[in-house]
Design an enzyme around this catalytic site. Structure first.
Site, PDB file in Angstrom:
ATOM      1  N   ASP A   1       0.808  -1.213   0.000  1.00  0.00           N
ATOM      2  CA  ASP A   1       0.000   0.000   0.000  1.00  0.00           C
ATOM      3  C   ASP A   1       0.842   1.264   0.000  1.00  0.00           C
ATOM      4  O   ASP A   1       2.062   1.226   0.239  1.00  0.00           O
ATOM      5  CB  ASP A   1      -0.962   0.002   1.206  1.00  0.00           C
ATOM      6  CG  ASP A   1      -0.318  -0.538   2.475  1.00  0.00           C
ATOM      7  OD1 ASP A   1       0.918  -0.450   2.602  1.00  0.00           O
ATOM      8  OD2 ASP A   1      -1.044  -1.043   3.336  1.00  0.00           O
TER       9      ASP A   1
ATOM     10  N   ASN B   1      -7.575  -3.449  14.515  1.00  0.00           N
ATOM     11  CA  ASN B   1      -8.950  -3.725  14.101  1.00  0.00           C
ATOM     12  C   ASN B   1      -9.047  -4.888  13.117  1.00  0.00           C
ATOM     13  O   ASN B   1     -10.091  -5.117  12.523  1.00  0.00           O
ATOM     14  CB  ASN B   1      -9.592  -2.456  13.502  1.00  0.00           C
ATOM     15  CG  ASN B   1      -8.872  -1.987  12.234  1.00  0.00           C
ATOM     16  OD1 ASN B   1      -7.962  -2.642  11.747  1.00  0.00           O
ATOM     17  ND2 ASN B   1      -9.294  -0.841  11.710  1.00  0.00           N
TER      18      ASN B   1
ATOM     19  N   HIS C   1      -7.259  -5.242  10.288  1.00  0.00           N
ATOM     20  CA  HIS C   1      -6.969  -4.965   8.877  1.00  0.00           C
ATOM     21  C   HIS C   1      -5.672  -5.640   8.437  1.00  0.00           C
ATOM     22  O   HIS C   1      -4.762  -5.861   9.236  1.00  0.00           O
ATOM     23  CB  HIS C   1      -6.971  -3.458   8.572  1.00  0.00           C
ATOM     24  CG  HIS C   1      -5.793  -2.680   9.077  1.00  0.00           C
ATOM     25  ND1 HIS C   1      -5.922  -1.397   9.570  1.00  0.00           N
ATOM     26  CD2 HIS C   1      -4.464  -2.939   9.155  1.00  0.00           C
ATOM     27  CE1 HIS C   1      -4.724  -0.941   9.907  1.00  0.00           C
ATOM     28  NE2 HIS C   1      -3.830  -1.857   9.674  1.00  0.00           N
TER      29      HIS C   1
ATOM     30  N   GLU D   1      -9.649  -2.200   5.608  1.00  0.00           N
ATOM     31  CA  GLU D   1     -10.278  -1.935   6.898  1.00  0.00           C
ATOM     32  C   GLU D   1     -11.532  -2.800   7.057  1.00  0.00           C
ATOM     33  O   GLU D   1     -12.040  -3.345   6.078  1.00  0.00           O
ATOM     34  CB  GLU D   1     -10.669  -0.447   6.967  1.00  0.00           C
ATOM     35  CG  GLU D   1      -9.497   0.529   6.845  1.00  0.00           C
ATOM     36  CD  GLU D   1      -8.683   0.662   8.127  1.00  0.00           C
ATOM     37  OE1 GLU D   1      -8.590  -0.304   8.897  1.00  0.00           O
ATOM     38  OE2 GLU D   1      -8.124   1.756   8.341  1.00  0.00           O
TER      39      GLU D   1
HETATM   40  C1  F6R Z   1       1.071  -1.324   6.091  1.00  0.00           C
HETATM   41  C2  F6R Z   1       0.226  -2.457   6.419  1.00  0.00           C
HETATM   42  C3  F6R Z   1      -0.584  -2.477   7.676  1.00  0.00           C
HETATM   43  C4  F6R Z   1       0.279  -2.775   8.910  1.00  0.00           C
HETATM   44  C5  F6R Z   1      -0.571  -2.796  10.166  1.00  0.00           C
HETATM   45  C6  F6R Z   1       0.256  -3.060  11.414  1.00  0.00           C
HETATM   46  O1  F6R Z   1       1.780  -1.583   4.890  1.00  0.00           O
HETATM   47  O2  F6R Z   1       0.197  -3.372   5.683  1.00  0.00           O
HETATM   48  O3  F6R Z   1      -1.585  -3.445   7.552  1.00  0.00           O
HETATM   49  O4  F6R Z   1       0.907  -4.005   8.733  1.00  0.00           O
HETATM   50  O5  F6R Z   1      -1.249  -1.580  10.303  1.00  0.00           O
HETATM   51  O6  F6R Z   1       1.102  -1.976  11.624  1.00  0.00           O
HETATM   52  P1  F6R Z   1       2.109  -1.945  12.870  1.00  0.00           P
HETATM   53  O7  F6R Z   1       3.113  -3.015  12.599  1.00  0.00           O
HETATM   54  O8  F6R Z   1       2.703  -0.579  12.855  1.00  0.00           O
HETATM   55  O9  F6R Z   1       1.299  -2.240  14.086  1.00  0.00           O
END
Ligand code: F6R
Length: 260
Positions: free
Chosen positions: A67, A136, A138, A143
């Site tokens: 992303d 959450n 995701h 989301e």
């Molecule tokens: C970003 C992504 C998100 C993160 C998730 C966990 O490229 O894929 O799904 O993996 O938000 O983020 P952290 O590791 O910062 O808790």
């Protein structure tokens, strides 16, 4: 799902980096799907170490990140492109042209999402997709209530995700509202999905993903439909798993069973 429970976050990251390194070392022209987020930082540090000390070469590897924020140019300090440059791209022998992220500042983000999905397909799909998980549930920026059949597209970030990511920006108001993200269907197309989660704040989402009912309220549960998903967790992130004894019995210390 294969569930590997490691005693510490450091060991879990090292086990994850080992899975990535094995794919890179044993695949002809490997294609990696990459993730950002704090959880991934140690994984990339371990891969850089493997490159420097064990001659792990990425020379024939292609990467596609999950992303990118809409509106941020590739040279914006908070863009995921710059994050990846700082953590991995500039430290290993990846070819600069082989490292792909959606272009956050493309004039038409909708067309950019379609182009990105087609670029992954043109490379023959992803061999190993690295994933983190949001509180959450995701994955990527899919989301809750995301279609489980969605492909790369624009998603509006939830307030909780924007608040969680505000720590990377000088002013919380600067956190973009939109992202281009691979869809759940794009992620499920990867030949191997590897999700790393560490720390007690992820325990609830991890339990829902592995043992909860399949549903769009926790998009990571879609991985239950994937024939080859490996979830790597530390003891804190594993704390709410009902069947933890079973996972530990099958994979003591995160190892594969010896079936003789
Ligand atoms: C970003 C992504 C998100 C993160 C998730 C966990 O490229 O894929 O799904 O993996 O938000 O983020 P952290 O590791 O910062 O808790």
């Amino acid at each position: 799902m294969k569930v590997l429970v490691l005693p510490t976050a450091e060991r879990a990251a090292a086990r994850t980096a080992g899975l990535v390194a094995d794919t890179v070392a044993t695949t002809d022209q490997p294609v990696l799907g990459l993730a950002t987020g704090s959880t991934m930082e140690q994984v990339y540090a371990d891969l850089v170490t493997l490159h420097r000390t064990d001659s792990l070469s990425f020379a024939t590897t292609t990467t596609f990140n999950l992303d990118e924020y809409v509106g941020l140019s590739p040279d914006h300090p908070q863009s995921y492109r710059q994050t990846m440059e700082a953590l991995l791209f500039s430290h290993v022998d990846l070819h600069p042209q082989a490292c792909h992220l959606p272009r956050g500042n493309a004039p038409n983000p909708y067309a950019e999402a379609e182009r990105y999905e087609a670029a992954i397909a043109a490379k023959g799909g992803i061999d190993l997709q690295l994933l983190g998980i949001g509180h959450n549930g995701h994955i990527g920026f899919n989301e809750p209530t995301s279609s489980l059949g969605a492909r790369t597209r624009i998603k509006t970030l939830t307030r909780s995700t924007r608040e969680a990511n505000a720590r990377f920006f000088d002013d919380p108001k600067d956190v973009p509202r939109y992202a281009i993200t691979m869809g759940i269907a794009t992620i499920l197309d990867a030949r191997h999905a590897v999700l790393l989660a560490t720390g007690s704040s992820k325990a609830e989402a991890v339990a829902r993903m592995i043992e909860g009912p399949l549903g769009a309220d926790c998009p990571a549960t879609a991985l239950q439909m994937h024939p080859r998903t490996t979830v790597v967790v530390d003891r804190e992130a594993a704390a709410k798993l009902c069947m933890i004894d079973y996972y530990l019995e099958i994979h003591p210390d995160g190892e594969e069973p010896d079936l003789g």
